[in-house]
Design a protein around this motif. Structure first.
Motif, mmCIF file in Angstrom:
data_model
loop_
_atom_site.group_PDB
_atom_site.id
_atom_site.type_symbol
_atom_site.label_atom_id
_atom_site.label_comp_id
_atom_site.label_asym_id
_atom_site.label_seq_id
_atom_site.Cartn_x
_atom_site.Cartn_y
_atom_site.Cartn_z
ATOM 1 N N ARG A 47 55.756 24.075 44.761
ATOM 2 C CA ARG A 47 57.107 23.673 45.111
ATOM 3 C C ARG A 47 57.168 23.277 46.578
ATOM 4 O O ARG A 47 57.918 23.845 47.374
ATOM 5 C CB ARG A 47 58.101 24.810 44.810
ATOM 6 N N THR A 52 60.970 18.721 44.063
ATOM 7 C CA THR A 52 61.698 19.600 43.147
ATOM 8 C C THR A 52 61.960 18.914 41.815
ATOM 9 O O THR A 52 62.918 19.225 41.128
ATOM 10 C CB THR A 52 63.040 20.022 43.776
ATOM 11 N N SER A 56 61.033 25.284 37.017
ATOM 12 C CA SER A 56 60.253 26.477 37.324
ATOM 13 C C SER A 56 60.747 27.588 36.406
ATOM 14 O O SER A 56 61.488 27.350 35.449
ATOM 15 C CB SER A 56 60.453 26.861 38.788
ATOM 16 N N SER A 57 60.358 28.815 36.726
ATOM 17 C CA SER A 57 60.814 29.939 35.902
ATOM 18 C C SER A 57 62.331 30.107 35.952
ATOM 19 O O SER A 57 62.917 30.731 35.069
ATOM 20 C CB SER A 57 60.133 31.228 36.362
ATOM 21 N N GLU A 114 55.924 34.827 35.198
ATOM 22 C CA GLU A 114 56.452 33.852 36.151
ATOM 23 C C GLU A 114 55.353 33.211 36.986
ATOM 24 O O GLU A 114 55.453 32.045 37.379
ATOM 25 C CB GLU A 114 57.462 34.524 37.095
ATOM 26 N N ASN A 118 55.145 29.076 37.102
ATOM 27 C CA ASN A 118 55.358 28.356 38.356
ATOM 28 C C ASN A 118 54.093 27.733 38.942
ATOM 29 O O ASN A 118 54.175 27.041 39.952
ATOM 30 C CB ASN A 118 55.971 29.304 39.394
ATOM 31 N N ASN A 119 52.950 27.961 38.322
ATOM 32 C CA ASN A 119 51.709 27.474 38.926
ATOM 33 C C ASN A 119 50.765 26.769 37.967
ATOM 34 O O ASN A 119 49.667 26.384 38.373
ATOM 35 C CB ASN A 119 50.970 28.639 39.593
ATOM 36 N N TRP A 124 53.174 21.380 32.802
ATOM 37 C CA TRP A 124 54.342 20.565 33.132
ATOM 38 C C TRP A 124 54.011 19.080 33.072
ATOM 39 O O TRP A 124 54.833 18.271 32.616
ATOM 40 C CB TRP A 124 54.847 20.949 34.520
ATOM 41 N N LEU A 431 63.970 28.660 43.807
ATOM 42 C CA LEU A 431 64.083 29.726 42.826
ATOM 43 C C LEU A 431 65.157 30.750 43.202
ATOM 44 O O LEU A 431 65.179 31.852 42.716
ATOM 45 C CB LEU A 431 62.735 30.438 42.674
#
Length: 457
Positions: A47, A52, A56-57, A114, A118-119, A124, A431
């Motif tokens: 991020r 953006t 994300s979570s 999470e 997120n990683n 994605w 977040l």
């Protein structure tokens, strides 16, 4: 040879199935897929500032699935048979156009889920391009998926690969009841990648393929893995194999450990180490200092990304403090200009001599045994060896690259029980509005997107 053929066969099996699924999706979507490829999604796993474009979570639809503590119980009168727990699962359907046609399923590993939401950039990227439903399942006994274990005999015996894979099969079965018998591909990295591979092998009816990154599915001690294989792999990061211009950093570090150990055998030596390396106090021994520094090598190597990252610091460190790009190279900055030591003997057999190249001082190593530096030589070494001072400060820099990632420490400590990192973890960008059910992030009464509401099933 048979094992190698088996690995190749499994790899080809998974890749053929995966490609068949991808081609079928491409065919079904036609022009829409080509249109998506024309504008590939931006993804920053960290991020980065200003990036953006992907969720994300904070954007998950959180569900809990009731799982049995023992998926394989046969005694239906036992207490264990009746024990259940709520497994957390993140769903993201923001890429789905119309009905769900396929699923990318992350087989969560040894942290709160999470971390992987997120990683895991590939999830994605593929999801945005293919219109996938993304599902991230949390590993049992991690994060918010910890069973009630009070009074349960041998409670850790239910935290196994077999039980975890059965949990994932149960979640997918529930998803297929909801969305139909759509194809599912397992995705995972590291231990999660091992789980994804084993999931495909064990439950081929659940997933049509598996994408496994950095997944040493055969890298176990009982399967002919080298006993020091992990250390060898980590050490490669500190030389040319890890992208450095030479092997000076690797060799200087190799020479540093016995020198620090030998010097730290005396009180005067420990005081010299404390002053030169910027320690908070004189350690109990030189070997304890060497061990404390070596303790961060795994984390530095694991986080050695070409971009700034909070992934590993948030998982095992102080929180969302970013390491610099290529942190191992940054750690080696003061040790790669020149070779400060020389070696003789057999380094590979751990029976060698290390010498400083600017004074007459040496230490002999025989496996775990390290010789002393004669007391009468200490003054000469401490006063006249610039190489030793440069070496020790360079080692401290390696240590501080991880331990002082917060940039709040004024000294480092090797004392028993000392924490090498301090500071309150900041909330990662984007977040701030994470759900109250997400313990890693700040709580908020509302979600940042319409798809981030919590639900149960």
């Amino acid at each position: 040879p048979r094992r190698g053929l088996r690995i190749i066969g499994l790899f080809l099996d998974n890749m053929v199935l995966l490609m068949a699924w991808l081609l079928s999706v491409a065919s079904a979507r036609g022009g829409k897929r080509r249109q998506a490829r024309a504008a590939p999604a931006l993804r920053s796993p960290l991020r980065a500032v200003g990036v953006t474009s992907l969720p994300s979570s904070a954007n998950c639809t959180w569900r809990t699935y009731s799982q049995k503590l023992d998926n394989f119980a046969t005694d239906f009168t036992s207490v264990v048979t009746k024990e259940t727990f709520a497994q957390r699962v993140c769903l993201y359907d923001g890429f789905v156009k119309g009905s769900v046609t396929h699923v990318l399923f992350y087989t969560g590993n040894e942290s709160p889920v999470e971390e992987y939401v997120n990683n895991t950039g590939l999830m994605w990227e593929l999801g945005a391009e293919l219109g996938s439903l993304l599902v991230f399942a949390e590993h049992r006994y991690e994060g918010g998926s910890v069973p009630r274990l009070s009074g349960v005999a041998k409670c850790m015996s239910f935290c196994t690969v077999e039980q975890t894979l059965a949990d994932y099969a149960n979640v997918i079965a529930a998803l297929k009841i909801e969305y139909g018998t759509v194809p599912v591909v397992a995705v995972g990295g590291s231990y999660g990648g091992m789980l994804a591979s084993w999931f495909r092998m064990t439950y081929p009816e659940s997933v049509v393929g598996a994408i496994a990154g950095s997944a040493p599915i055969w890298g176990l001690p009982t399967l002919d893995g080298a006993i020091d294989g992990s250390s060898v792999a980590i050490g490669r990061n500190f030389g040319t194999a890890g992208g450095l211009p030479n092997d000076n950093c690797r060799d200087n570090l190799l020479g540093a450990w016995p020198l620090i150990t030998a010097i730290g055998k005396s009180q005067r030596g420990r005081e010299f180490l404390a002053t030169t390396m910027g320690l908070c106090d004189a350690a109990s021994s030189g070997s304890s200092i060497a061990a404390a520094v070596q303790n961060v090598f795994f984390d530095l190597a694991e986080a050695n990304y070409p971009f700034s990252s909070t992934y590993i610091t948030s998982a095992v460190g102080p929180g969302y403090y970013p390491l610099p790009p290529w942190p191992v190279r940054v750690a080696c900055d003061a040790l790669q200009e020149e070779r400060l030591v020389s070696f003789s003997g057999d380094v590979s057999a751990v029976k060698f001599r290390v010498e400083l190249t600017d004074v007459e001082a040496s230490v002999d190593v025989d496996w775990e045994a390290v010789s002393d530096v004669p007391e009468e030589d200490l003054d000469d070494v401490f006063e006249n060896s610039n190489n030793l001072k440069t070496l020790l400060r360079g080692v401290a820099n390696v240590w501080a690259t991880w331990c002082n990632v917060t940039h709040t420490l004024t000294c480092l400590s090797a004392s028993a029980g000392a924490t090498c990192v301090t500071g309150a973890a900041p909330v990662p960008p984007g977040l701030e509005a994470a759900s109250e059910r997400e313990p890693l992030f700040a709580s908020s009464s509302s979600s940042s997107s319409s798809s981030s509401s919590s639900s149960s099933s």
